[in-house]
Design a protein around this motif. Structure first.
Motif, PDB file in Angstrom:
ATOM      1  N   GLY A  57       0.044  11.780  -3.722  1.00  0.00           N
ATOM      2  CA  GLY A  57      -0.792  12.775  -2.969  1.00  0.00           C
ATOM      3  C   GLY A  57      -2.489  12.704  -3.935  1.00  0.00           C
ATOM      4  N   ALA A  58      -1.848  12.324  -5.400  1.00  0.00           N
ATOM      5  CA  ALA A  58      -3.417  11.770  -6.288  1.00  0.00           C
ATOM      6  C   ALA A  58      -3.941  10.507  -6.345  1.00  0.00           C
ATOM      7  CB  ALA A  58      -2.004  11.973  -7.633  1.00  0.00           C
ATOM      8  N   PHE A  59      -3.421   9.532  -5.520  1.00  0.00           N
ATOM      9  CA  PHE A  59      -3.499   8.301  -5.109  1.00  0.00           C
ATOM     10  C   PHE A  59      -3.029   7.740  -3.617  1.00  0.00           C
ATOM     11  CE2 PHE A  59      -2.068   8.300  -9.699  1.00  0.00           C
ATOM     12  CZ  PHE A  59      -3.385   8.873 -10.265  1.00  0.00           C
ATOM     13  N   PRO A  60      -3.781   8.140  -2.930  1.00  0.00           N
ATOM     14  CA  PRO A  60      -3.056   7.883  -1.448  1.00  0.00           C
ATOM     15  C   PRO A  60      -4.126   6.783  -0.601  1.00  0.00           C
ATOM     16  CG  PRO A  60      -5.278   9.433  -1.583  1.00  0.00           C
ATOM     17  CD  PRO A  60      -5.039   8.929  -2.636  1.00  0.00           C
ATOM     18  N   ASP A  61      -4.682   6.150  -2.223  1.00  0.00           N
ATOM     19  CA  ASP A  61      -4.846   4.376  -1.840  1.00  0.00           C
ATOM     20  C   ASP A  61      -4.432   3.629  -3.132  1.00  0.00           C
ATOM     21  OD1 ASP A  61      -6.761   5.155   0.329  1.00  0.00           O
ATOM     22  OD2 ASP A  61      -8.487   5.339  -0.845  1.00  0.00           O
ATOM     23  N   GLY A  62      -3.619   3.725  -3.520  1.00  0.00           N
ATOM     24  CA  GLY A  62      -2.486   3.335  -4.158  1.00  0.00           C
ATOM     25  C   GLY A  62      -2.159   1.911  -4.266  1.00  0.00           C
ATOM     26  N   PHE A  63      -1.314   1.778  -4.952  1.00  0.00           N
ATOM     27  CA  PHE A  63      -0.102   0.285  -4.696  1.00  0.00           C
ATOM     28  C   PHE A  63       1.407   0.876  -5.028  1.00  0.00           C
ATOM     29  CE2 PHE A  63      -4.059  -1.731  -3.826  1.00  0.00           C
ATOM     30  CZ  PHE A  63      -4.187  -2.092  -2.560  1.00  0.00           C
ATOM     31  N   VAL A  64       2.349   0.615  -4.879  1.00  0.00           N
ATOM     32  CA  VAL A  64       3.130   0.815  -4.900  1.00  0.00           C
ATOM     33  C   VAL A  64       4.406  -0.930  -5.015  1.00  0.00           C
ATOM     34  CG1 VAL A  64       4.636   1.110  -2.977  1.00  0.00           C
ATOM     35  CG2 VAL A  64       5.408   1.763  -5.338  1.00  0.00           C
ATOM     36  N   MET A  65       4.747  -1.031  -6.248  1.00  0.00           N
ATOM     37  CA  MET A  65       5.654  -2.678  -6.500  1.00  0.00           C
ATOM     38  C   MET A  65       6.667  -2.548  -5.545  1.00  0.00           C
ATOM     39  SD  MET A  65       7.976  -3.140  -9.570  1.00  0.00           S
ATOM     40  CE  MET A  65       9.128  -4.649  -9.584  1.00  0.00           C
ATOM     41  N   ALA A  66       6.503  -3.864  -4.698  1.00  0.00           N
ATOM     42  CA  ALA A  66       7.574  -4.158  -3.476  1.00  0.00           C
ATOM     43  C   ALA A  66       9.329  -4.152  -4.334  1.00  0.00           C
ATOM     44  CB  ALA A  66       7.458  -4.612  -2.911  1.00  0.00           C
ATOM     45  N   GLN A  67      10.173  -4.104  -3.174  1.00  0.00           N
ATOM     46  CA  GLN A  67      11.115  -3.972  -3.734  1.00  0.00           C
ATOM     47  C   GLN A  67      11.756  -5.618  -4.234  1.00  0.00           C
ATOM     48  OE1 GLN A  67      14.202  -2.179  -1.975  1.00  0.00           O
ATOM     49  NE2 GLN A  67      15.458  -4.451  -1.388  1.00  0.00           N
ATOM     50  N   PRO A  68      12.137  -6.300  -5.264  1.00  0.00           N
ATOM     51  CA  PRO A  68      12.895  -7.349  -5.971  1.00  0.00           C
ATOM     52  C   PRO A  68      13.372  -7.828  -5.139  1.00  0.00           C
ATOM     53  CG  PRO A  68      12.316  -5.865  -7.716  1.00  0.00           C
ATOM     54  CD  PRO A  68      12.590  -4.700  -6.429  1.00  0.00           C
ATOM     55  N   ASP A  69      13.701  -9.268  -5.187  1.00  0.00           N
ATOM     56  CA  ASP A  69      14.443 -10.034  -4.158  1.00  0.00           C
ATOM     57  C   ASP A  69      15.592 -10.731  -4.771  1.00  0.00           C
ATOM     58  OD1 ASP A  69      15.466 -11.692  -1.656  1.00  0.00           O
ATOM     59  OD2 ASP A  69      14.606 -13.226  -2.680  1.00  0.00           O
ATOM     60  N   ARG A  75       0.851  -0.957  -0.185  1.00  0.00           N
ATOM     61  CA  ARG A  75       0.099  -0.037   0.515  1.00  0.00           C
ATOM     62  C   ARG A  75       0.748   1.310   0.100  1.00  0.00           C
ATOM     63  NH1 ARG A  75      -5.229  -0.769   0.793  1.00  0.00           N
ATOM     64  NH2 ARG A  75      -5.816  -2.825   1.901  1.00  0.00           N
ATOM     65  N   ALA A  76       0.289   2.500  -0.988  1.00  0.00           N
ATOM     66  CA  ALA A  76       1.350   3.594  -0.479  1.00  0.00           C
ATOM     67  C   ALA A  76       1.685   3.974   0.689  1.00  0.00           C
ATOM     68  CB  ALA A  76       0.275   4.643  -1.656  1.00  0.00           C
ATOM     69  N   GLU A  77       0.637   4.107   1.424  1.00  0.00           N
ATOM     70  CA  GLU A  77       1.007   4.647   2.766  1.00  0.00           C
ATOM     71  C   GLU A  77       1.964   3.810   3.643  1.00  0.00           C
ATOM     72  OE1 GLU A  77      -2.587   2.224   4.910  1.00  0.00           O
ATOM     73  OE2 GLU A  77      -2.462   4.161   4.736  1.00  0.00           O
ATOM     74  N   ASP A  78       2.399   2.624   2.632  1.00  0.00           N
ATOM     75  CA  ASP A  78       3.668   1.560   4.186  1.00  0.00           C
ATOM     76  C   ASP A  78       4.432   1.884   2.984  1.00  0.00           C
ATOM     77  OD1 ASP A  78       1.436   0.569   5.544  1.00  0.00           O
ATOM     78  OD2 ASP A  78       0.577  -0.733   4.249  1.00  0.00           O
ATOM     79  N   ALA A  79       4.964   1.770   1.925  1.00  0.00           N
ATOM     80  CA  ALA A  79       6.107   2.577   1.508  1.00  0.00           C
ATOM     81  C   ALA A  79       7.277   3.410   1.670  1.00  0.00           C
ATOM     82  CB  ALA A  79       5.674   2.320  -0.412  1.00  0.00           C
ATOM     83  N   LEU A  86      -0.134   1.484 -23.421  1.00  0.00           N
ATOM     84  CA  LEU A  86      -1.487   1.440 -22.389  1.00  0.00           C
ATOM     85  C   LEU A  86      -1.365   2.909 -22.033  1.00  0.00           C
ATOM     86  CD1 LEU A  86      -2.007  -1.607 -20.615  1.00  0.00           C
ATOM     87  CD2 LEU A  86      -3.554  -0.673 -22.495  1.00  0.00           C
ATOM     88  N   PRO A  87      -1.732   3.626 -21.363  1.00  0.00           N
ATOM     89  CA  PRO A  87      -1.381   5.594 -20.724  1.00  0.00           C
ATOM     90  C   PRO A  87      -0.976   5.009 -19.471  1.00  0.00           C
ATOM     91  CG  PRO A  87      -4.306   5.123 -21.779  1.00  0.00           C
ATOM     92  CD  PRO A  87      -3.474   3.885 -21.807  1.00  0.00           C
ATOM     93  N   ALA A  88       0.192   5.512 -19.543  1.00  0.00           N
ATOM     94  CA  ALA A  88       1.015   5.556 -18.506  1.00  0.00           C
ATOM     95  C   ALA A  88       2.180   7.135 -17.872  1.00  0.00           C
ATOM     96  CB  ALA A  88       1.870   4.431 -17.672  1.00  0.00           C
ATOM     97  N   TRP A  89       2.071   6.818 -17.014  1.00  0.00           N
ATOM     98  CA  TRP A  89       3.267   8.260 -17.073  1.00  0.00           C
ATOM     99  C   TRP A  89       4.115   8.170 -16.434  1.00  0.00           C
ATOM    100  CZ3 TRP A  89      -1.909   8.003 -15.960  1.00  0.00           C
ATOM    101  CH2 TRP A  89      -2.650   8.015 -14.273  1.00  0.00           C
ATOM    102  N   LEU A  90       5.596   9.109 -16.069  1.00  0.00           N
ATOM    103  CA  LEU A  90       6.460   8.741 -15.523  1.00  0.00           C
ATOM    104  C   LEU A  90       5.716  10.247 -14.039  1.00  0.00           C
ATOM    105  CD1 LEU A  90       9.323   9.048 -16.954  1.00  0.00           C
ATOM    106  CD2 LEU A  90       8.662   7.653 -15.363  1.00  0.00           C
ATOM    107  N   ASP A  91       6.019   9.932 -13.197  1.00  0.00           N
ATOM    108  CA  ASP A  91       5.644  11.232 -11.444  1.00  0.00           C
ATOM    109  C   ASP A  91       6.389  10.998 -10.641  1.00  0.00           C
ATOM    110  OD1 ASP A  91       4.637  12.752 -10.480  1.00  0.00           O
ATOM    111  OD2 ASP A  91       2.656  12.846 -10.435  1.00  0.00           O
ATOM    112  N   SER A  92       6.404  11.748 -10.098  1.00  0.00           N
ATOM    113  CA  SER A  92       7.429  11.526  -8.499  1.00  0.00           C
ATOM    114  C   SER A  92       6.232  11.023  -7.385  1.00  0.00           C
ATOM    115  CB  SER A  92       7.597  12.733  -7.590  1.00  0.00           C
ATOM    116  OG  SER A  92       6.275  13.752  -7.559  1.00  0.00           O
ATOM    117  N   TRP A  93       7.264  10.396  -6.511  1.00  0.00           N
ATOM    118  CA  TRP A  93       6.713   9.724  -5.506  1.00  0.00           C
ATOM    119  C   TRP A  93       5.527  10.423  -4.969  1.00  0.00           C
ATOM    120  CZ3 TRP A  93       4.197   4.847  -4.250  1.00  0.00           C
ATOM    121  CH2 TRP A  93       4.165   5.452  -2.779  1.00  0.00           C
ATOM    122  N   GLN A  94       5.824  11.722  -4.677  1.00  0.00           N
ATOM    123  CA  GLN A  94       4.545  12.813  -4.070  1.00  0.00           C
ATOM    124  C   GLN A  94       4.105  12.864  -4.494  1.00  0.00           C
ATOM    125  OE1 GLN A  94       7.193  15.550  -2.651  1.00  0.00           O
ATOM    126  NE2 GLN A  94       7.795  16.441  -4.415  1.00  0.00           N
TER     127      GLN A  94
END
Length: 340
Positions: free
Chosen positions: A189-201, A65-69, A177-185
């Protein structure tokens, strides 16, 4: 580019780049049909250093979850939002080391791709004629751009273009597919309920840039093609939509551009992933959104100018209107943007 040399120490070049030919590749690529290709000459394809899967693509990544990254606010991330599903962020701190992430969102199989040497970041639907493909990294380059391969047919695909250039599927195009580069902040800010890829092993220096100072250099790495026209530096960033390219510094100067059926707008700033040793410390580069006249996101790429010219030699350069005193030659310096 000290870290590029270190990167190549991990993955040394294999043989003379110009000597590439199918006869030398067949042992590594026994299932690739080299009789089918759109490549003008095999010398266009060279080794980038690593062999097949030497840069390991990720399949089935984990997410937080974005809030945990824990990422730095200015770190760049690739953002994808599929209707009805929470947005996902794919940090360049991982993509710069893996280049491809095979994922699925809401039943849509996708490939999130990033070629550092061209600064090309694109997301594709992995389905072709009802068949789901999985992509890996060949370790080969054409015009300094990554060549991908699919594990189902071992066809080779040009990343920046999304088209198969060698093998059974030659001439097939992936859907962008529509996608874009943005900063983490910006993402948070835009997607507080979003998800972020976790660090690979994997044992990689995540957060470090192995191409230090690359986007400040004068010439692309492992590229022998023409430089862009109109005095545009080879490593200046351009916003590509189809076969048109808008210099990023023009958008920074104008804030919003409405042309050719699309609207380009600034969306804050992010750290350049190809500047300083630590990605989070890179200089600020403008974040961009591209939408159509109904406000829908449009597939696009913020790539280096040399790569656009290499793959779209007859493409349209969307330059600013001429003025009486144009001042200095166009540079990439004013692609830098203020945060906030």
């Amino acid at each position: 580019m000290r870290l590029i040399l270190a990167f190549l120490c991990l993955f040394p070049l294999v043989g003379p780049a110009a000597a590439a030919a199918p006869e030398q590749w067949r042992a590594e690529w026994p299932e690739t049909d080299f009789s089918q290709t759109t490549v003008g000459g095999w010398a266009e394809i060279i080794s980038g250093g690593p062999g097949r899967d030497g840069i390991p693509a990720i399949t089935g990544p984990s997410f937080l979850r974005a809030e945990d990254a824990q990422l730095e606010p200015r770190e760049p991330v690739m953002v994808l939002q599929i209707e009805g599903r929470p947005a996902r962020a794919y940090p360049l701190r991982y993509l710069i080391w893996h280049e491809i992430v095979n994922d699925s969102i809401g039943g849509v199989p996708i490939a999130v791709t990033y070629c550092p040497l061209c600064n090309s970041a694109m997301v594709f639907d992995r389905r072709v004629d009802g068949r789901e493909l999985e992509f890996g990294v060949t370790g080969k380059l054409r015009n300094s751009d990554m060549i991908m391969f699919d594990r189902q047919t071992e066809s080779w695909w040009q990343q920046a273009v999304g088209e198969a250039i060698v093998g059974e599927l030659t001439g097939t195009e992936l859907e962008s597919l529509p996608a874009w580069l943005d900063s983490w902040q910006g993402f948070r800010g835009a997607f507080p309920d979003g998800f972020v890829m976790a660090q690979p092993d994997y044992g990689r220096n995540y957060g470090q840039n192995p191409y230090q100072n690359y986007d400040r250099s004068g010439q692309p790495f492992l590229y022998n093609g023409e430089n862009p026209p109109h005095g545009i530096p080879a490593l200046a960033r351009v916003v590509r939509v189809g076969d048109r390219a808008w210099p990023l510094n023009r958008l920074v100067a104008e804030d919003t551009i409405e042309e050719a059926g699309v609207v380009l707008s600034l969306a804050g700033a992010q750290a350049s992933a190809l500047d300083t040793r630590q990605i989070a410390d890179g200089r600020s580069i403008a974040s961009v959104r591209v939408r159509d006249d109904e406000g829908r996101d449009v597939p696009h790429d913020v790539m280096f100018a040399f790569a656009f010219h290499a793959f779209w030699p007859e493409g349209d350069w969307m330059l600013p209107a001429p003025v009486e005193d144009e001042g200095a030659e166009m540079t990439d310096e004013n692609t830098e943007a203020d945060e906030g």
